[in-house]
Design an enzyme around this catalytic site. Structure first.
Site, short mmCIF file in Angstrom:
data_model
loop_
_atom_site.label_atom_id
_atom_site.label_comp_id
_atom_site.label_asym_id
_atom_site.label_seq_id
_atom_site.Cartn_x
_atom_site.Cartn_y
_atom_site.Cartn_z
CB CYS A 386 -1.01 -0.04 1.15
SG CYS A 386 -2.41 1.04 0.84
CG HIS A 511 -3.41 -3.41 3.26
ND1 HIS A 511 -2.31 -3.04 3.99
CD2 HIS A 511 -4.01 -2.26 2.90
CE1 HIS A 511 -2.25 -1.72 4.09
NE2 HIS A 511 -3.28 -1.23 3.43
CD GLU A 513 -1.15 -6.38 4.98
OE1 GLU A 513 -0.92 -6.62 3.78
OE2 GLU A 513 -1.29 -5.22 5.43
#
Ligand code: GLN
Length: 543
Positions: A386, A511, A513
């Protein structure tokens, strides 16, 4: 219409926060999932924010984003990482949501003539929402985590609502407590836990299970004492000792027979656990606990003093490490420490990989740009997430494309080269809550890119949380100098992934993750860890 099939587990924490209630809740979800029961979590949070979107990660840890664009408590990240399932925002019930719905109902006259009170109006609102989820999603078990600690003013109305829920439905109460072990005495002390139990009894709840957070396994004598004070069988006292990884807690619970006891207490049919699922989990945990290889990754960020700000990034590395059969040693590097001309880059010298994380505001961004330049010029595998991707673009523009002072307009509105700029749709936005580009978004990956090799798919969906974007005005100039546009949105309007022309250097506006789970690690993280392991091996053999 009532759904009487759904059973409930309610988890309440005593004495203090930080005992890992989210991990206990997730482990209970996972246990029931091993046995094939359809489970869903619900989280109660007493704060008056509507959601977590406007909270500072320094205060509250990471803001977790769901597919449906809800910005929720970071516990949802733990649930998803254990369960390997994407959840929805209605499962997050906050004080803010409850009070806003109560006051709007009152204004509409829905309580006409009544004095609106915590009991019964607020408690009924809670029960109504919980039962609504049971009806609409018909899970076998709803596992409800009550945020906060028994005795907090902010969570006592949730506890009262759960007491009332148990008068109508099958509810199993689980109390998570703490057993200190004083080094000087060498004994597990149960008195604080007894006090916690007493507070719950005062609230009208006698827990069915007591889970004891301890440093080592619970002794028989501690169990006996707790069983006596808690009006429980000794088997119902379960320990939750320090473990090498939090992902082994469901297995520790199974060693103590908690799975079977819980299933029988819930009145569910005893069946065999799904051996394939269970064995897969065990071997993944095993590779976290004793992997055969090792590597090191630096996380460069601006909130590194509170590790919870990057909980999902940290866990995504655990998942990728398990997939790559490698230990991943993380070093936390505060971006502002890498700023200024001739900044000291020694923190990055000995690592095998670098992650530049997401964030908001100017502080630390020049340090991140320096870290990215260092990684690119020294061939260190690098992942920009990001904000990390945005600064990767700025670094490339400055140092490869000679666009002096290139930046995001978030940090330098006067820059001649605003390679990252505010989305048009964001320009008129005034409200802060829930107004970013949020949630899961599809994008199309260029088949010739490295990212395509990592995902093995043409279309991927990752979660977003940002306002600024790659400025299309510079697409051509940057690509001509080698920066690859590896993925764009379906309408081709927004750049989603970029790549350096050589080595492992990937930036993503998303993102990734947030969707990484132990059972299904995020491909970009697996790619990074594999590249870092290779670099580690190469460096080892050239030493
Ligand atoms: N501040 C940047 C933006 O709003 C990046 C946000 C992030 O990293 N999540 O676009």
């Amino acid at each position: 219409m009532l759904n009487m099939q759904t059973k409930y587990v309610v988890i309440l924490g005593s004495l203090m926060s930080g005992l890992g209630k989210g991990v206990v809740t997730s482990s209970i979800l996972k246990l029931l999932d091993f046995y094939g029961y359809k489970v869903l979590p619900i989280k109660f949070d007493g704060y008056l924010n509507y959601d977590c979107g406007t909270m500072n990660p320094y205060q509250h840890g990471e803001v977790f984003v769901l597919d449906d664009s809800s910005e929720v408590d970071m516990d949802f990240g733990i649930y998803e990482r254990f369960l390997n399932r994407s959840l929805t925002g209605d499962l997050s019930i906050t004080g803010g949501k409850l009070f806003s719905s109560i006051t709007s109902k009152e204004r509409k006259g829905e309580y006409l003539g009544e004095t609106v009170q915590i009991i019964p109006h607020l408690t009924s609102e809670i029960i109504h929402r919980v039962e609504g989820i049971a009806i609409s999603k018909s899970p076998d078990v709803l596992v409800i985590e009550v945020g906060g600690t028994v005795g907090d003013l902010e969570n006592n109305y949730f506890i009262e609502a759960m007491r009332q829920l148990s008068l109508k439905h099958d509810v199993v109460f689980v109390n998570l407590t703490y057993i200190p072990e004083l080094a000087a005495v060498g004994e597990q002390k149960t008195k604080p836990a007894q006090i916690g139990l007493r507070m719950l009894l005062q609230a009208g709840i006698n827990p069915d299970f007591l889970i004891c957070r301890t440093s080592s396994k619970l002794t028989q004598s501690a169990k006996e004492k707790l069983a006596l004070f808690g009006n429980m069988e000794k088997e119902m006292i379960i320990d939750d000792p320090d473990l090498p990884t939090l992902y082994s807690l469901p297995l520790r619970f199974m060693e103590q027979g908690f799975d079977r006891l819980l299933i029988s207490k819930l009145g569910l049919k005893q069946k065999d656990a799904d051996a394939v699922k269970l064995d897969a989990w065990k071997s993944r945990v095993q590779r976290v606990v004793s992997p055969s290889r090792s590597t090191s990754i630096a996380i460069v960020g601006k909130y590194t003093s509170l590790r919870d700000s990057y909980a999902s990034v940290k866990e995504a590395l655990v998942h990728a490490g398990s997939a790559a059969d490698s230990r991943v040693d993380i070093s936390w590097v505060e971006a502002s420490g890498l700023e200024g001309d001739g900044a000291d880059m020694s923190a990055l010298k000995s690592v095998d990989g670098i992650i530049v994380t997401g964030g908001f505001g100017t502080r630390g961004t020049e340090g991140m740009i320096n870290a990215l330049q260092y990684a690119r010029e020294n061939g260190i595998p690098c992942l920009g997430i990001c904000l990390g991707m945005q600064l990767m673009t700025a670094e490339y523009a400055r140092n490869v494309c000679a666009m002096k002072g290139a930046n995001s307009s978030e940090f330098d509105s006067k820059s001649r080269y605003k390679v990252i700029d505010l989305l048009k749709s964001q320009r008129s936005v005034k409200d802060k809550g829930g107004t970013m580009r949020l949630g899961a978004q599809d994008c199309i990956i260029d088949r010739t890119s490295m990212v395509h090799g990592l995902y093995g798919r043409d279309v991927v969906s990752e979660r977003h949380r940002h306002r600024y974007e790659f400025n299309n005005k510079y697409r051509r100039a940057l690509s001509r100098k080698g920066l690859r546009i590896a993925a764009v949105t379906k309408d081709k309007k927004l750049v989603e992934f970029i790549e350096w022309p050589s080595g492992f250097g990937v930036g993503t506006q998303a993102h990734p993750e947030l969707k990484s789970r132990l059972d299904d690690p995020a491909p970009l993280f697996v790619g990074l860890v594999n590249a870092a392991v290779q670099r580690h091996v190469r460096n080892d053999s050239s030493r």
